[in-house]
Design a protein around this motif. Structure first.
Motif, short mmCIF file in Angstrom:
data_model
loop_
_atom_site.label_atom_id
_atom_site.label_comp_id
_atom_site.label_asym_id
_atom_site.label_seq_id
_atom_site.Cartn_x
_atom_site.Cartn_y
_atom_site.Cartn_z
N LEU A 247 11.20 1.13 -0.93
CA LEU A 247 9.95 0.88 -1.65
C LEU A 247 10.12 -0.23 -2.68
N ALA A 248 11.25 -0.20 -3.40
CA ALA A 248 11.51 -1.25 -4.40
C ALA A 248 11.61 -2.61 -3.74
N ARG A 249 12.21 -2.66 -2.54
CA ARG A 249 12.33 -3.92 -1.80
C ARG A 249 10.96 -4.48 -1.44
N ALA A 250 10.00 -3.59 -1.19
CA ALA A 250 8.63 -4.04 -0.91
C ALA A 250 7.94 -4.50 -2.20
N ILE A 251 8.13 -3.75 -3.27
CA ILE A 251 7.45 -4.05 -4.54
C ILE A 251 7.89 -5.38 -5.11
N VAL A 252 9.17 -5.70 -4.98
CA VAL A 252 9.71 -6.90 -5.64
C VAL A 252 9.05 -8.18 -5.12
N ARG A 253 8.50 -8.13 -3.93
CA ARG A 253 7.85 -9.32 -3.35
C ARG A 253 6.47 -9.57 -3.94
N GLN A 254 5.85 -8.53 -4.54
CA GLN A 254 4.50 -8.63 -5.09
C GLN A 254 3.51 -9.16 -4.04
N PRO A 255 3.41 -8.47 -2.91
CA PRO A 255 2.51 -8.92 -1.84
C PRO A 255 1.06 -8.58 -2.15
N LYS A 256 0.16 -9.09 -1.31
CA LYS A 256 -1.25 -8.73 -1.44
C LYS A 256 -1.49 -7.28 -1.08
N VAL A 257 -0.80 -6.81 -0.02
CA VAL A 257 -1.05 -5.46 0.51
C VAL A 257 0.27 -4.78 0.83
N PHE A 258 0.39 -3.52 0.41
CA PHE A 258 1.54 -2.68 0.75
C PHE A 258 1.11 -1.75 1.88
#
Length: 357
Positions: free
Chosen positions: A144-155
């Motif tokens: 989850l942290a690996r996804a958050i660090v990118r600051q994408p438009k949509v998770f």
């Protein structure tokens, strides 16, 4: 962050229609949950939003711009899968920083942002460990942290908690909700676990057979299900549903009678009653039914009652004085639901009736 809109979205696998022309608007910064049984089309819908599955019809829009023809790397999304997909030879910090490094960010800056994301998920103490040295819950939080660090438009999250045991699932669910609040991102999560869905969702979308059955705030779906499927799928225990007849101001089924005062339509119908809206009164002899099973769960007790028309499940207080084998009179509160008796099982509009919700 982004507003995600699905317009007449469709997906076919040969003769099989996996997603049947659905329409949905996911608000910017919301936590939206797609809920339904296996094969209902929820994961296919998520994969089409991600670009992992090609839509055979309709449009997908992020903030008004069409993305259905873009590859996943062009959509500015981050995805968390049921499997954690961590690099076993990299530390927690390196796993979290990896997407930033792949974009060309220098090691120091990527490491600082990765450490910040890890701190949000209480991973600061394990940054130097390898995935094999972590618990399942920690591994899921690293993903989850690996996804958050990118600051994408949509998770996009596909059953992210299903591999965890009950306690870890509950703990991680709380952290996931708090993380979404902290980052303010647009989250879309797929699950078959309705308790998980109810606790996480701002917008709950119930799917079945490739179609959206109902979408709205979780309590709205719980209190006013649009049809029998939603009534049965949202809520634990599942809503009691009894086939019978409405006539002369009452619903009857195999001798069991529930008064419905006022102007209510007549004819075949299905009565829906939540477990907490059944009222059981022990009797010395006779009664509407007999207690078959008593499940004591601490703060509440679930009681399964055998009736002439089938079984009903009631929720009572944890210290309820009731035992298996007892005869009971079975009544209801005023919170009952009426559905059509046909295949669709649509809710009967009873807003004019103050005693039926």
């Amino acid at each position: 962050m982004a507003t995600v809109v699905l317009e007449d979205l469709r997906c076919e696998f040969g003769p099989v229609v996996a997603v049947d022309s659905i329409n949905l608007e996911v608000p910017d910064g919301s936590f939206t949950v797609l809920l339904g049984p296996s094969g209902c089309g929820k994961t296919t819908t998520l994969n089409m939003i991600a670009g992992l599955e090609e839509a055979t019809g309709g449009r997908i829009l992020f903030d008004g711009g069409q993305v259905q023809h873009l590859s996943p790397d062009k959509r500015d999304i981050a995805m968390v899968f049921q499997s954690y997909a961590l690099y076993p030879n990299r530390t927690v910090l390196e796993n979290i920083a990896f997407p930033l490094r792949m974009r060309g960010m220098d090691k120091k800056r990527a490491g600082a942002l990765a450490a910040e994301a890890a701190g949000r998920l209480q991973l600061s103490e394990v940054l130097g460990r390898k995935p094999r040295q972590l618990s399942g819950g920690q591994q899921q939080r690293v993903a989850l942290a690996r996804a958050i660090v990118r600051q994408p438009k949509v998770f996009l999250l596909d059953e992210p908690l299903s591999n965890l045991d009950a306690k870890l699932r509950n703990d991680t669910r709380v952290r996931l909700k708090q993380t979404q609040r902290d980052v303010g991102g647009t989250f879309i999560l797929v699950t078959h676990d309705q308790m998980e869905a109810m606790s996480l969702a701002d917008l709950l979308v119930v799917m079945n057979a490739g179609r959206i059955q109902q979408a709205g705030p979780p309590l709205e779906l719980y209190r006013r299900p649009a049809n029998r499927f939603v009534g049965s799928f949202v809520g634990v225990p599942s809503m009691n549903q009894v086939e019978g007849e409405i006539a002369e101001g009452a619903f009857t089924a195999s001798g069991w009678r529930v008064p419905l005062p006022g102007a209510v339509r007549t004819g075949p119908a299905v009565l829906g009653v939540r477990a907490e809206d059944l009222v059981l009164t022990p009797t010395e002899q006779g009664g509407d039914g007999r207690v078959r099973i008593v499940e004591r769960l601490g703060t509440e007790t679930h009681v399964i009652v055998a009736m002439a028309h089938g079984e009903l499940t009631a929720r009572m207080a944890g210290d309820a004085e009731i035992e298996a084998g007892q005869g009971v009179q079975v009544g209801t509160t005023t919170n009952v639901h009426i559905f059509e008796a046909d295949e669709d099982g649509s809710r009967v509009d009873t807003e004019h009736h103050p005693l039926i919700v």
